[in-house]
Design an enzyme around this catalytic site. Sequence first.
Site, PDB file in Angstrom:
ATOM      1  N   GLY A  15      -4.544  -5.353   7.064  1.00  0.00           N
ATOM      2  CA  GLY A  15      -5.668  -4.573   7.565  1.00  0.00           C
ATOM      3  C   GLY A  15      -6.477  -5.272   8.639  1.00  0.00           C
ATOM      4  O   GLY A  15      -6.956  -4.633   9.584  1.00  0.00           O
ATOM      5  N   THR A  18       0.266   0.961   7.312  1.00  0.00           N
ATOM      6  CA  THR A  18       0.323  -0.031   6.246  1.00  0.00           C
ATOM      7  C   THR A  18       0.561  -1.390   6.884  1.00  0.00           C
ATOM      8  O   THR A  18       1.137  -1.472   7.968  1.00  0.00           O
ATOM      9  CB  THR A  18       1.431   0.298   5.215  1.00  0.00           C
ATOM     10  OG1 THR A  18       1.609  -0.837   4.360  1.00  0.00           O
ATOM     11  CG2 THR A  18       2.761   0.613   5.862  1.00  0.00           C
ATOM     12  N   GLY A  19       0.118  -2.447   6.198  1.00  0.00           N
ATOM     13  CA  GLY A  19       0.266  -3.792   6.742  1.00  0.00           C
ATOM     14  C   GLY A  19      -1.055  -4.524   6.609  1.00  0.00           C
ATOM     15  O   GLY A  19      -1.916  -4.108   5.838  1.00  0.00           O
ATOM     16  N   THR A  52       0.841  -1.192   0.000  1.00  0.00           N
ATOM     17  CA  THR A  52       0.000   0.000   0.000  1.00  0.00           C
ATOM     18  C   THR A  52       0.878   1.245   0.000  1.00  0.00           C
ATOM     19  O   THR A  52       2.014   1.185   0.472  1.00  0.00           O
ATOM     20  CB  THR A  52      -0.816  -0.038   1.320  1.00  0.00           C
ATOM     21  OG1 THR A  52      -1.757  -1.071   1.203  1.00  0.00           O
ATOM     22  CG2 THR A  52      -1.511   1.259   1.628  1.00  0.00           C
ATOM     23  N   ARG A  71     -13.430  -7.788  -0.088  1.00  0.00           N
ATOM     24  CA  ARG A  71     -12.668  -7.530   1.136  1.00  0.00           C
ATOM     25  C   ARG A  71     -12.253  -6.047   1.226  1.00  0.00           C
ATOM     26  O   ARG A  71     -11.815  -5.460   0.244  1.00  0.00           O
ATOM     27  CB  ARG A  71     -11.429  -8.429   1.127  1.00  0.00           C
ATOM     28  CG  ARG A  71     -10.524  -8.294   2.338  1.00  0.00           C
ATOM     29  CD  ARG A  71      -9.351  -7.420   2.028  1.00  0.00           C
ATOM     30  NE  ARG A  71      -8.425  -7.357   3.156  1.00  0.00           N
ATOM     31  CZ  ARG A  71      -7.494  -6.427   3.298  1.00  0.00           C
ATOM     32  NH1 ARG A  71      -7.364  -5.495   2.381  1.00  0.00           N
ATOM     33  NH2 ARG A  71      -6.694  -6.431   4.334  1.00  0.00           N
ATOM     34  N   VAL A  72     -12.393  -5.455   2.389  1.00  0.00           N
ATOM     35  CA  VAL A  72     -11.919  -4.088   2.624  1.00  0.00           C
ATOM     36  C   VAL A  72     -10.962  -4.131   3.808  1.00  0.00           C
ATOM     37  O   VAL A  72     -11.260  -4.753   4.827  1.00  0.00           O
ATOM     38  CB  VAL A  72     -13.092  -3.132   2.934  1.00  0.00           C
ATOM     39  CG1 VAL A  72     -12.576  -1.732   3.238  1.00  0.00           C
ATOM     40  CG2 VAL A  72     -14.076  -3.094   1.768  1.00  0.00           C
ATOM     41  N   GLY A  73      -9.809  -3.482   3.667  1.00  0.00           N
ATOM     42  CA  GLY A  73      -8.819  -3.477   4.751  1.00  0.00           C
ATOM     43  C   GLY A  73      -8.935  -2.227   5.602  1.00  0.00           C
ATOM     44  O   GLY A  73     -10.018  -1.644   5.760  1.00  0.00           O
ATOM     45  N   ASP A  74      -7.820  -1.793   6.144  1.00  0.00           N
ATOM     46  CA  ASP A  74      -7.804  -0.638   7.044  1.00  0.00           C
ATOM     47  C   ASP A  74      -7.666   0.694   6.300  1.00  0.00           C
ATOM     48  O   ASP A  74      -8.018   1.744   6.838  1.00  0.00           O
ATOM     49  CB  ASP A  74      -6.618  -0.757   8.007  1.00  0.00           C
ATOM     50  CG  ASP A  74      -5.309  -0.829   7.233  1.00  0.00           C
ATOM     51  OD1 ASP A  74      -5.135  -1.800   6.465  1.00  0.00           O
ATOM     52  OD2 ASP A  74      -4.477   0.089   7.353  1.00  0.00           O
TER      53      ASP A  74
HETATM   54  N1  ASP Z   1      -3.246  -2.157   4.799  1.00  0.00           N
HETATM   55  C1  ASP Z   1      -3.568  -2.641   3.487  1.00  0.00           C
HETATM   56  C2  ASP Z   1      -4.785  -3.517   3.560  1.00  0.00           C
HETATM   57  O1  ASP Z   1      -4.886  -4.325   4.459  1.00  0.00           O
HETATM   58  C3  ASP Z   1      -2.450  -3.394   2.865  1.00  0.00           C
HETATM   59  C4  ASP Z   1      -1.099  -2.773   2.983  1.00  0.00           C
HETATM   60  O2  ASP Z   1      -0.861  -1.868   3.749  1.00  0.00           O
HETATM   61  O3  ASP Z   1      -0.220  -3.197   2.235  1.00  0.00           O
HETATM   62  O4  ASP Z   1      -5.604  -3.441   2.668  1.00  0.00           O
END
Ligand code: ASP
Length: 303
Positions: A238, A235-236, A185, A213-216
Site C-alpha cells: 500500500g 493489491t500489493g 489482500t 498502519r493503513v494501506g491503500d
Molecule cells: N494492499 C494491501 C495493503 O497494503 C496489501 C495487499 O494487497 O496484499 O494493505
Amino acid sequence: MSAYPQAGAVVVHGGAGASRDHEDACVLAARRALAQLEVKGDALEAAIAAVVALEDDGRLNAGSGAVLGLDGATVEMDASIMDTRGRLGAVACVQSVKNPVLLARAIADTPHWMLAGEGAQRFARAIGLPESLPVTERQRSQHRELMRQLAGSVPAMPGVDNSLFARTWNYNSPMLLPEASACDTVGAVVRGPDGHFAVATSTGGSAPSLLGRVGDSPIIGSGFYAGPEGAVAATGIGEHIVRHLLARTVYGWIAEGAPLDQALRRGIELFDPDVAVGLIAVSRREAGACSNRDMPQSRMTQR
Ligand code: ASP
C-alpha cells in the site's frame, strides 16, 4: 450507463504474491458473485458476495485469514466498497469483525464514507455484525515466519531497513525477535448487466506493519475505484500504491479508451519489480487481471 444490455462480468483476486494454490477460493468467490448477479442484478451485491467468500476462506489475508500484527496478537483490517449508483464506504484499522467488507457496506449508509478503529468497531457491534473468529494456527505460523524475516538482513518490506520497525515500534508488548511478507489482500470488480460497475476489497494489511498502519485498500482512488467506464481494484504494498493513486490512474486510462490489458500492464509498470503489485478491472467490454507476482484470480462472464 449504457442503454444496451450487456453480459455481466466478475473478476476476483486473492492478492499479489499469494499462492496460486488458493485459486480455488477465487473460483468459488467468482461463482458466488455471478449467482448473486443472476438473482439481483446488482453489481455491488455481487462484488460483496465474492469478497465475503474470500474473507471466510481463512487462507487469504482478509477476514478470518488476516495476518497478525507484529506483536503476534493484534489483527487490524481494512475494507472498501464503491459502485456507480453512488454507494461508497470504507473501514480502516478495525480489529474484531468477521467480515470487514460488510462493515464497509454498512458505513456507506451512514452520513460518512469511512470509519476507523474503535468507532468502526462500535458501529459494527451496534448493527450486530459477527465478531472475528479465534486466531488460527496458520496465522500464528505466518507471524513466526515474518519475525524470522525481520531478524534477518533481507528487507521484509521492500525498500525499508528491518531495523526501522524496532526503532519505531508502537505495540504495547515488547518486540521479540525472532522467536513472509504478507500480500494477499482480496478484491472483486463487477460489471452488472445494466451497465453499472462495482468494486469491493478487504485486507489484513501488508506485513510487517506498525500498529495503526493503513494501506491503500480503504483509500478511494488508490486501492479501489468505480466510475461510469469501469471498476478497478489494486493489491500489493500500500505504501507504494497510494503514491500512484493506482486504481484511479488505471481507471483514467480505461476511460480514455485504452485496451484493458494495456491499461493494467501500464499500471504494473509504474512500480519497481521488487514491489509486489496486482490489478483487476472490468470495463464496458473487457475484464482482466495483471500482476508482477503470482496472483490467484478468477474471471467469469454471464452467459
Ligand atoms: N494492499 C494491501 C495493503 O497494503 C496489501 C495487499 O494487497 O496484499 O494493505
